[in-house]
Design a protein around this motif. Sequence first.
Motif, PDB file in Angstrom:
ATOM      1  N   ASP A 225       1.498  -0.852  -0.224  1.00  0.00           N
ATOM      2  CA  ASP A 225      -0.563   0.416  -0.273  1.00  0.00           C
ATOM      3  C   ASP A 225       0.817   1.256  -0.047  1.00  0.00           C
ATOM      4  O   ASP A 225       0.880   1.600  -0.699  1.00  0.00           O
ATOM      5  N   LEU A 226       2.141   1.265   0.610  1.00  0.00           N
ATOM      6  CA  LEU A 226       3.376   1.783   0.806  1.00  0.00           C
ATOM      7  C   LEU A 226       4.143   2.995  -0.453  1.00  0.00           C
ATOM      8  O   LEU A 226       3.505   3.592  -1.103  1.00  0.00           O
ATOM      9  N   ARG A 252      -5.040  -4.025  -2.144  1.00  0.00           N
ATOM     10  CA  ARG A 252      -4.660  -4.330  -0.974  1.00  0.00           C
ATOM     11  C   ARG A 252      -5.288  -3.592   0.051  1.00  0.00           C
ATOM     12  O   ARG A 252      -6.326  -3.496   0.927  1.00  0.00           O
ATOM     13  N   ILE A 253      -5.626  -2.004  -0.299  1.00  0.00           N
ATOM     14  CA  ILE A 253      -6.094  -0.623   0.039  1.00  0.00           C
ATOM     15  C   ILE A 253      -7.168  -1.535   0.210  1.00  0.00           C
ATOM     16  O   ILE A 253      -8.647  -0.549   1.018  1.00  0.00           O
ATOM     17  N   ARG A 254      -8.096  -1.507  -1.072  1.00  0.00           N
ATOM     18  CA  ARG A 254      -9.725  -1.650  -1.308  1.00  0.00           C
ATOM     19  C   ARG A 254     -10.298  -3.051  -0.526  1.00  0.00           C
ATOM     20  O   ARG A 254     -11.608  -3.121  -0.211  1.00  0.00           O
ATOM     21  N   ILE A 262      -2.810   5.224   5.895  1.00  0.00           N
ATOM     22  CA  ILE A 262      -3.516   5.775   4.929  1.00  0.00           C
ATOM     23  C   ILE A 262      -5.029   5.731   4.920  1.00  0.00           C
ATOM     24  O   ILE A 262      -5.850   6.044   3.643  1.00  0.00           O
ATOM     25  N   GLN A 263      -5.777   4.493   5.799  1.00  0.00           N
ATOM     26  CA  GLN A 263      -6.895   4.959   5.440  1.00  0.00           C
ATOM     27  C   GLN A 263      -7.653   6.221   5.664  1.00  0.00           C
ATOM     28  O   GLN A 263      -8.765   6.612   6.129  1.00  0.00           O
ATOM     29  N   GLN A 274     -13.043   1.315  -0.474  1.00  0.00           N
ATOM     30  CA  GLN A 274     -13.538   0.407  -1.878  1.00  0.00           C
ATOM     31  C   GLN A 274     -13.476   0.658  -3.421  1.00  0.00           C
ATOM     32  O   GLN A 274     -13.336  -0.149  -3.860  1.00  0.00           O
ATOM     33  N   ALA A 275     -13.016   1.709  -3.175  1.00  0.00           N
ATOM     34  CA  ALA A 275     -14.057   2.143  -5.078  1.00  0.00           C
ATOM     35  C   ALA A 275     -12.276   3.277  -5.340  1.00  0.00           C
ATOM     36  O   ALA A 275     -12.647   4.139  -6.685  1.00  0.00           O
ATOM     37  N   LEU A 276     -11.060   3.172  -4.571  1.00  0.00           N
ATOM     38  CA  LEU A 276     -10.130   4.120  -4.311  1.00  0.00           C
ATOM     39  C   LEU A 276      -9.199   3.573  -6.035  1.00  0.00           C
ATOM     40  O   LEU A 276      -8.819   2.284  -6.543  1.00  0.00           O
TER      41      LEU A 276
END
Length: 587
Positions: A225-226, A252-254, A262-263, A274-276
Motif C-alpha cells: 500500500d505504501l 490491498r487497500i480496497r 492511509i485509511q 473500496q473504489a480507490l
Amino acid sequence: MLKQIIRRPQVADEHLSCDLHPLIKQIYARRGVAGTEELDLTTARLAPVQSLKGLDDACRILHLAMAQGQRIIVIGDFDADGATSTALMMEALSLLGSSNHSFLVPNRFEYGYGLSPEIVDLAAQQGAQLLVTVDNGISCLAGVRRAKEQGISVVVTDHHLPGSQLPDADAIVNPNQPGCTFPSKALAGVGVAFYLMLALRKYLREQHWFTERGLAEPNIAQLLDLVALGTVADVVTLDNNNRILVSQGLKRIRAGLTRPGIQALIEVANRNQQALVASDFGFALGPRINAAGRLDDMSFGINCLLSKDLMSARAAALELDELNKARREIEQGMQAEAERVLKQLKFNEDNLPFGIALFREDWHQGVIGIVCGRLKEKYHRPSIVFAAASDDGLDKNQGEIKGSARSIPGLHIRDLLEHIDSQNPGLILKFGGHAMAAGLSIKAADFERFRQLFDRFVGDWLNEEDFQGKLLSDGALPVADMTLAFAETIREAGPWGQNFVEPVFDDEFTLIQQRLVGEKHLKMVVQKDGEVFDAIAFNIDIKAWPNIHAKQVHLAYRLDINEFRGKQSLQLMVEQLSLAQPAAEAL
C-alpha cells in the motif's frame, strides 16, 4: 492555452486477447502493451529482485548492523515518495527483527535536500552507526564523505539519475546507476526500498536469522500500500513493473488491508476506499502528505503513515489536511503573483520566452514546484520558479536561491541543467532530478544571467512544434459505450498513470445547460445522438465561460463515475472545452 487535440492512430491489436472489450483492447495496444501476459499484474511477474545491482552488499551491511545492534538511521526526503520510502523502511526493519533504528528527514528550510553534511552531523549526534538513504543520496557526495570521515557506514537507495561521479557509499542500490541491468528504470524511491527489503528478507533467511531468533518470517507484501501511494505520487512512469506494484497495493487497500494512516488519509480526502483508483494517490492522498514537507516538517506525514491505531492516524491526517489547505492558499497567491509578473514582462500566449524562469524573494520555497507545474501546464513552456533558500531571506544563506523546474515532452530538464553547468562553471551551485522535473540552487545575483541562458538553451534544444501543447485522444466514443458499465470497465483496466494514461475521448456535443460552480468550475449538460450526459470542467477561463452564445462544444473528456449519497452516475470529466471544431487526425 488550448492544446491541439490529436487522435491516436488505429494500431494492430490482434496480439491481445479477444476476450477484452474491443475498445479496451485497442487502448492497450496504443499504449504499447506487447502481449496479454503484460496484463497479468500479479506479483509473480515482478522484475526479479536479484537483477537490481548493489543488493548483496546492502543486505550484508544491514544484516551485520542488525546482528550487532548498531544504530541504523534512515535518511528520507521531504516529498510523498520520500515519506512512503521512510515509512516502508521503518516498518520493514521492525518486521525483520531490527531493534535499533529510527529516521531523520531533512527540514527543507534548514538543511535542504538529501544526505547533506549537516544532516550527517545531526545523525552522528543521535548515535548513528549506519545511514540508509531512501529516495536520495545518489548526488550527495559531500554528505557521504562526511559520514565516512566520522566512521559511519552508508547504504544509498535512490532512483534519481546519477551524475558523473558516484558517492563513496558502502553500497548503492539504484536502477539507474551504471551497470545495473534491472529492467524497470522507472522505479520510484519507495519501489527501490521495497526491493531492498525483499532481498534482505531472503538474505536473513539464508543466514538462519528467523529460526535462530524464533521470529516469524514476515510477508513484505503487506507494505505494497505504501509502494502504490509513493509510486503514483512521485509521477514516475507506470511501466509494467510499476503497474504491478500499484495494482497490488490498490487491491490491498480496497480490501481493507491497509495501515491506519492511509485509511485516515482516504477518509479526510473524502474518497471511497473500496473504489480507490491510482489517480486518488496523486490528487488526494499525495498532496496531503507533501504539504507537511512543503510547509512544515515531513515527520508529520511519516508519523501519520506509521500510526498504529486509527484514532491517532485520524488526528495526524486532519493536521495534514489543514497544512494542505494552507498550502493551497499560499500557492494561489503565488500563482496570481506569477501571472502579474508575466503580465509586467509583457508575456502572453503569442509572446512567450522559450523557457520561463521567475524569482521573488518572498515566495515560499515549499510550493514553488506546484506553481512551476501550473505555469508549465498553462503556457506549455519549460519553467523554473525560484525562491530564497531560507525563510529569513537572502542574507541568511549568502544570497542563495532554490529553484524547482518542470519540463515538457522533448526536453530532458536535468540534461539541460547539466549542459548549462558544463558551459558556465560555478553558475549552478547544485542540481539534480529527472527528465521532467529537477531542482537547483544558484546565487540571487546570478538569476538574470541564468534566466537568459535558460531561455536561450531551451530555444536551441526545442523547435516550434515542441511548444504546441498536444492532447492525445482515443477518438470519438460511440454513444452506446458512454455508460456507467463501460466507465467501470475502464476503471478496472487500470491502473492508469504517467505514460500509461487513462483514455481520453473527444467529440462534439450540443450544449444544453451550463452553470458556474465553486467560482471557476463549469457544470454542463450536453447531448449527443439524442442521449444526455452530465459533464464538468474544472478551473475554466471564467472570462470565456459560461458562454450564452455557445450551442455546439468540442469536449476532450474522460469517463468518470460520480458518487453522491451512495448512488453512482456517469459523468464526463472534461479535460478541454472549446467551441466546436474537429480534432486533428494523427499522422
